[in-house]
Design a protein around this motif. Structure first.
Motif, PDB file in Angstrom:
ATOM      1  N   ALA A 192      -9.530   3.744  -4.249  1.00  0.00           N
ATOM      2  CA  ALA A 192      -8.378   4.617  -4.505  1.00  0.00           C
ATOM      3  C   ALA A 192      -8.760   6.083  -4.330  1.00  0.00           C
ATOM      4  N   GLN A 193      -9.921   6.453  -4.841  1.00  0.00           N
ATOM      5  CA  GLN A 193     -10.372   7.832  -4.760  1.00  0.00           C
ATOM      6  C   GLN A 193     -10.581   8.261  -3.305  1.00  0.00           C
ATOM      7  N   GLU A 194     -11.221   7.412  -2.532  1.00  0.00           N
ATOM      8  CA  GLU A 194     -11.492   7.731  -1.129  1.00  0.00           C
ATOM      9  C   GLU A 194     -10.178   7.866  -0.350  1.00  0.00           C
ATOM     10  N   THR A 195      -9.252   6.940  -0.602  1.00  0.00           N
ATOM     11  CA  THR A 195      -7.958   6.991   0.074  1.00  0.00           C
ATOM     12  C   THR A 195      -7.190   8.252  -0.316  1.00  0.00           C
ATOM     13  N   ALA A 196      -7.180   8.548  -1.611  1.00  0.00           N
ATOM     14  CA  ALA A 196      -6.463   9.718  -2.107  1.00  0.00           C
ATOM     15  C   ALA A 196      -7.025  11.005  -1.511  1.00  0.00           C
ATOM     16  N   ALA A 197      -8.339  11.097  -1.447  1.00  0.00           N
ATOM     17  CA  ALA A 197      -8.971  12.302  -0.918  1.00  0.00           C
ATOM     18  C   ALA A 197      -8.588  12.534   0.536  1.00  0.00           C
ATOM     19  N   MET A 198      -8.549  11.472   1.314  1.00  0.00           N
ATOM     20  CA  MET A 198      -8.234  11.612   2.734  1.00  0.00           C
ATOM     21  C   MET A 198      -6.754  11.897   2.972  1.00  0.00           C
ATOM     22  N   LEU A 199      -5.893  11.381   2.084  1.00  0.00           N
ATOM     23  CA  LEU A 199      -4.455  11.589   2.238  1.00  0.00           C
ATOM     24  C   LEU A 199      -3.964  12.844   1.517  1.00  0.00           C
ATOM     25  N   ILE A 212      -3.570  13.094  -1.866  1.00  0.00           N
ATOM     26  CA  ILE A 212      -2.681  12.669  -2.948  1.00  0.00           C
ATOM     27  C   ILE A 212      -3.511  12.335  -4.180  1.00  0.00           C
ATOM     28  N   ASP A 213      -2.857  12.024  -5.285  1.00  0.00           N
ATOM     29  CA  ASP A 213      -3.561  11.694  -6.517  1.00  0.00           C
ATOM     30  C   ASP A 213      -4.148  10.284  -6.455  1.00  0.00           C
ATOM     31  N   LYS A 214      -5.316  10.129  -7.045  1.00  0.00           N
ATOM     32  CA  LYS A 214      -5.968   8.813  -7.101  1.00  0.00           C
ATOM     33  C   LYS A 214      -5.074   7.777  -7.785  1.00  0.00           C
ATOM     34  N   GLU A 215      -4.354   8.223  -8.816  1.00  0.00           N
ATOM     35  CA  GLU A 215      -3.509   7.310  -9.584  1.00  0.00           C
ATOM     36  C   GLU A 215      -2.300   6.820  -8.793  1.00  0.00           C
ATOM     37  N   SER A 216      -2.032   7.423  -7.648  1.00  0.00           N
ATOM     38  CA  SER A 216      -0.895   6.996  -6.834  1.00  0.00           C
ATOM     39  C   SER A 216      -1.303   6.017  -5.738  1.00  0.00           C
ATOM     40  N   VAL A 217      -2.572   5.595  -5.757  1.00  0.00           N
ATOM     41  CA  VAL A 217      -3.071   4.647  -4.762  1.00  0.00           C
ATOM     42  C   VAL A 217      -3.241   3.267  -5.396  1.00  0.00           C
ATOM     43  N   VAL A 267     -15.331   2.025   2.747  1.00  0.00           N
ATOM     44  CA  VAL A 267     -15.160   3.479   2.862  1.00  0.00           C
ATOM     45  C   VAL A 267     -15.009   3.898   4.318  1.00  0.00           C
ATOM     46  N   ASN A 268     -15.824   3.299   5.175  1.00  0.00           N
ATOM     47  CA  ASN A 268     -15.716   3.591   6.598  1.00  0.00           C
ATOM     48  C   ASN A 268     -14.353   3.173   7.134  1.00  0.00           C
TER      49      ASN A 268
END
Length: 406
Positions: A94-101, A103-108, A126-127
């Motif tokens: 969630a954190q990795e996705t949020a960082a790239m998009l 957005i907030d981690k809690e929204s993933v 992650v890759n």
């Protein structure tokens, strides 16, 4: 309401992608869904006491947060029975996705499917996230690639989309799912992702989904095994700009009807693509005393190994149907039951008042040789009914599951 081409990217504002991140050797194994704006979200999850880490993560995120905006999913490893490390990996996804998009981690939200007990290969995950984000595609192709990437033993990707008018605005609902084995009523290893651009409150979105699940995803069975990872997520971003649905009015029930069309279509796609299956088996219980009785009887028949084997053999062995009804715990009078077989080539009454009719075995075999077969039992006790979906039981099912990990 009409069916249209597409899946999760059919509604406005959603993009998706699926690709190979190296979890599997030569198949797509990671998918992502993203909305350009935050979404109201609802979810339903497995009733298995052994819940995978992604199930626990999604439950927490949906129940404790107002909005969700992305879903990231991997196929090949279920992240089930993986302890604290498994939960840490959900957060990392969630954190990795949020960082790239941005957005907030809690929204993933996260989802996984595959082998139970193995830890996620986080370097590949992650890759994969790094490859997914820049390639997100709002076209129907993006949704289709995502549907392919969540498959395990599925033989085909499963998608559907419908559109309708609500409050003078065109509203679209799209969905994709995966499921072929470890499928059993009470949330079935199945994953389902549904997107819509309707504007609706979180409470009503959840109520619409949870009520609908009872008659769709919870009425399918392939093998009687309830998974650790079963999840259905429903995201609504409101971009159709209809007047927000905040009460159970005409607009709400139009949405409920369209949602049902999506979920029942996806449910039948799962049942018909059961591991090794050659036929979709539909079981209808009609004229029952109560909905509960109808559901119990339908589930008992659709999960019967002997009934499933008879369908595979195109054998009108109706005694197995009546037998399965008899051990279901639902009370009924066997001497009043009529049983029919039906497919696109015709309909045949094979039992009347608990006894065989003078039916044609040749015609029965012809009906049962179709890829979609329905058995109907008329209980003659009231006006309630229920439908369950499953598939035949074949030699191939054993072959697939005997060496699943290898």
């Amino acid at each position: 309401m009409k069916k249209i081409k597409g899946g999760v990217t059919a509604p406005q504002g959603f993009s998706a992608m699926g690709l190979n991140a190296g979890i599997k050797k030569d198949k797509k194994d990671m998918a992502m869904i993203y909305s350009v704006v935050p979404c109201t979200a609802a979810g339903t999850f497995t009733t298995n006491q052994v819940k995978a880490a992604p199930v626990k993560w999604d439950q927490k995120m949906i129940y404790e947060n107002e909005f969700s905006q992305a879903v990231v999913c991997n196929s090949g490893v279920a992240n089930a029975c993986t302890g604290e490390e498994g939960m840490k990996y959900c957060e990392e996804m969630a954190q990795e996705t949020a960082a790239m998009l941005g957005i907030d981690k809690e929204s993933v939200l996260v989802a996984s499917t595959g082998v139970i007990g193995a830890q996620l290969p986080m370097d590949k995950i992650v890759n994969g996230i790094g490859m997914l984000v820049p390639t997100l595609d709002a076209s129907l192709d993006g949704g289709h690639l995502a549907a392919e990437a969540i498959m395990t033993t599925d033989t085909v990707p499963k998608e559907v989309a419908v559109e309708l008018m609500i409050g003078g605005k065109k509203v679209t609902i799209g969905g994709m799912c995966k499921g072929s084995g470890m499928i059993h009523p009470n949330m079935c290893t199945m994953l389902g992702f549904i997107t819509t651009d309707v504007n609706i409150s979180k409470d009503l979105l959840y109520e619409a989904l949870s009520n609908d699940i009872k008659d769709t995803f919870n009425m399918i069975s392939v093998d009687g095994d309830t998974s650790t990872n079963d999840t259905v997520l429903l995201l609504a971003n409101g971009l159709a700009e209809n007047k927000k649905i905040t009460e159970k009015n005409k607009d709400y029930y139009k949405f409920v009807e369209a949602l049902h069309e999506v979920t029942v279509t996806l449910s039948k796609k799962i049942a018909g693509d059961g591991e090794g299956a050659t036929a979709l088996l539909e079981v209808k219980m009609i004229n029952c005393e109560s909905k509960e009785q109808a559901v119990t009887l339908a589930k008992s028949v659709v999960t019967s190994s002997l009934v499933k084997a008879a369908i595979y053999g195109h054998d009108a062995n109706w005694g197995r149907i009546l037998c399965a009804m008899g051990y279901s715990t639902a009370k009924f009078n066997p001497d009043s039951v009529d049983i029919y077989f039906e497919s696109k080539v015709g309909k045949l009454k094979i039992v009347e008042n608990g006894r065989a009719t003078d039916y044609s075995e040749k015609m029965a075999t012809k009906i049962l040789s179709e890829p979609e077969v329905t058995t109907i039992a008329d209980v003659k006790m009231g006006d309630c009914e229920a439908t369950a979906w499953g598939c035949d039981l074949t030699h191939e099912y054993v072959s697939i599951n005997a060496d699943y990990r290898s």
